[in-house]
Design an enzyme around this catalytic site. Sequence first.
Site, PDB file in Angstrom:
ATOM      1  N   PRO A  60      -2.634 -11.789  10.486  1.00 58.29           N
ATOM      2  CG  PRO A  60      -0.580 -12.249  11.511  1.00 58.29           C
ATOM      3  CD  PRO A  60      -1.300 -12.352  10.195  1.00 58.29           C
ATOM      4  CG  ASP A  61      -5.637  -6.688  14.417  1.00 58.60           C
ATOM      5  OD1 ASP A  61      -4.742  -6.036  15.002  1.00 58.60           O
ATOM      6  OD2 ASP A  61      -6.700  -6.172  14.029  1.00 58.60           O
ATOM      7  CB  ILE A  62       0.416  -6.648  14.682  1.00 59.47           C
ATOM      8  CG1 ILE A  62       0.835  -7.475  13.460  1.00 59.47           C
ATOM      9  CG2 ILE A  62       1.593  -6.464  15.631  1.00 59.47           C
ATOM     10  CD1 ILE A  62       1.724  -6.749  12.467  1.00 59.47           C
ATOM     11  CG  ASP A  66      -6.825  -5.050   6.144  1.00 54.21           C
ATOM     12  OD1 ASP A  66      -6.529  -5.010   7.354  1.00 54.21           O
ATOM     13  OD2 ASP A  66      -7.242  -4.058   5.516  1.00 54.21           O
ATOM     14  CG  ASN A  93      -0.218  -0.078   2.511  1.00 52.07           C
ATOM     15  OD1 ASN A  93       0.523   0.828   2.858  1.00 52.07           O
ATOM     16  ND2 ASN A  93      -0.385  -1.177   3.241  1.00 52.07           N
ATOM     17  CE  LYS A 129     -10.034   0.981  12.480  1.00 49.36           C
ATOM     18  NZ  LYS A 129      -9.328   1.347  11.247  1.00 49.36           N
ATOM     19  CG  PHE A 135      -2.015   5.683  13.738  1.00 49.50           C
ATOM     20  CD1 PHE A 135      -1.265   5.553  14.893  1.00 49.50           C
ATOM     21  CD2 PHE A 135      -1.975   6.890  13.050  1.00 49.50           C
ATOM     22  CE1 PHE A 135      -0.491   6.605  15.368  1.00 49.50           C
ATOM     23  CE2 PHE A 135      -1.216   7.947  13.512  1.00 49.50           C
ATOM     24  CZ  PHE A 135      -0.472   7.811  14.666  1.00 49.50           C
ATOM     25  CE  LYS A 180       7.954 -12.278 -14.274  1.00 50.84           C
ATOM     26  NZ  LYS A 180       8.661 -11.624 -15.374  1.00 50.84           N
ATOM     27  CE  LYS A 201      -7.687  -2.968  14.688  1.00 57.99           C
ATOM     28  NZ  LYS A 201      -6.689  -3.513  13.806  1.00 57.99           N
TER      29      LYS A 201
END
Length: 405
Positions: free
Chosen positions: A313-315, A285, A216, A345, A331, A295, A349
Amino acid sequence: MTQLPDLQGRHIVLGLTGGIACYKAADLARELGKAGATVQVVMTEGAERFITAVTMQALSNRPVYTSQWDARPDNAMAHINLTREADAVLVAPASADFIAKLAQGRADDLLSLLCVARPTERCALLVAPAMNREMWAHPATRRNVVQIVADGAVVLGPAAGDQACGEVGDGRMLEAAQLCDALIAHFQPKRLAGRRVLVTAGPTYEAIDPVRGLTNLSSGKMGFAIARAAAEAGATVTLVAGPVALATPMGVARIDVKSAREMHAAVLPLAPTHDVFVATAAVADWRPVDAAGQKIKKVAGQAAPSLVLVENPDILAAVAALPGHPYCVGFAAESHDVEQHARAKLERKKVPLIVGNLGPATFGRDDNALLLVDALGTRALPHADKLTLARQLVGEIAQRLPSAP
Ligand code: C5P
């Protein structure tokens, strides 16, 4: 948005002693001036062998002092006057001989004299050693450095690398920009002294095959600014960075990772030993379920491959769920309804503070605006450069921490 330069209103005595690194002091005088400081240069006889007082006068915009017998001050006390208006004395380069003098409290030239005569409680002494690696490693120098630190001096560097003598090792003076940053950090309030702060920053990269991947547009600038601001505030900082080409802030320990799983593996074992975790990274995500080992070739007439994705995984949530977890800050980069999404959030979280911002508008830029959302309410940090915001955020986090045991 007009931000004052970081050293605005500060007066610095820049002392030069004999060494080839005097050439870097010319640049340093300019950097300090650009950062808003007024600079009074004082040179030893040795320094004058390497660079002229005329050069330093031109760059600092003030006549240089070189002698304790200088007749210009009405009271003939240059060694007293020079530090009475100074916020700090920075000796760069500091030779082995000058450090030995400082260690003994000798005062037989203007610079060593003013170091001893300065009001120690409000005029710090910062010392940037520059010498051959054998001189730096010599037991006498080691002893002298320990002594000046015990006496309250702050030693900046030295760095390791190529030396003017052709040898390679410890003893290079830090670069002008690094010394300027160190001085800026010196003047920041030490709100996180004794704390350990863990920060994630940048994007992650999820491989599709050895040459392609999903990522991203996160630049990492906000996270790097937070790491710098936390270090300036006196914290011990670990920065886990996704793939970005930003310079590591001074004094910050950096761990480079690529994928979300690597970031997760780096962060989880470190988290329990930290007091604060700031999850700034834009973690992907999803990742391709299987990265191809080779390749993926485009074959004429064959359909495009389809990507099967699996959730990463959601750190942040994983750290927040650890027993004895650090104070967690997340964030939320949103394109709209920042407050509403940030608050959602916070619940999801299970963290005490979410920092909302307009994601697409801030990615890659040097400025931002933040919205702090916690159980007590919402607070806006208005539009400013990312380092200014990072310093404000660090102040907000420091206020929210339970007092140290
Ligand atoms: O879930 P979402 O991506 O919207 O949450 C953003 C916050 O969670 C950020 O603080 C980000 O660093 C963190 N995060 C994480 N691991 C993920 C996804 C997000 O730590 N896999």
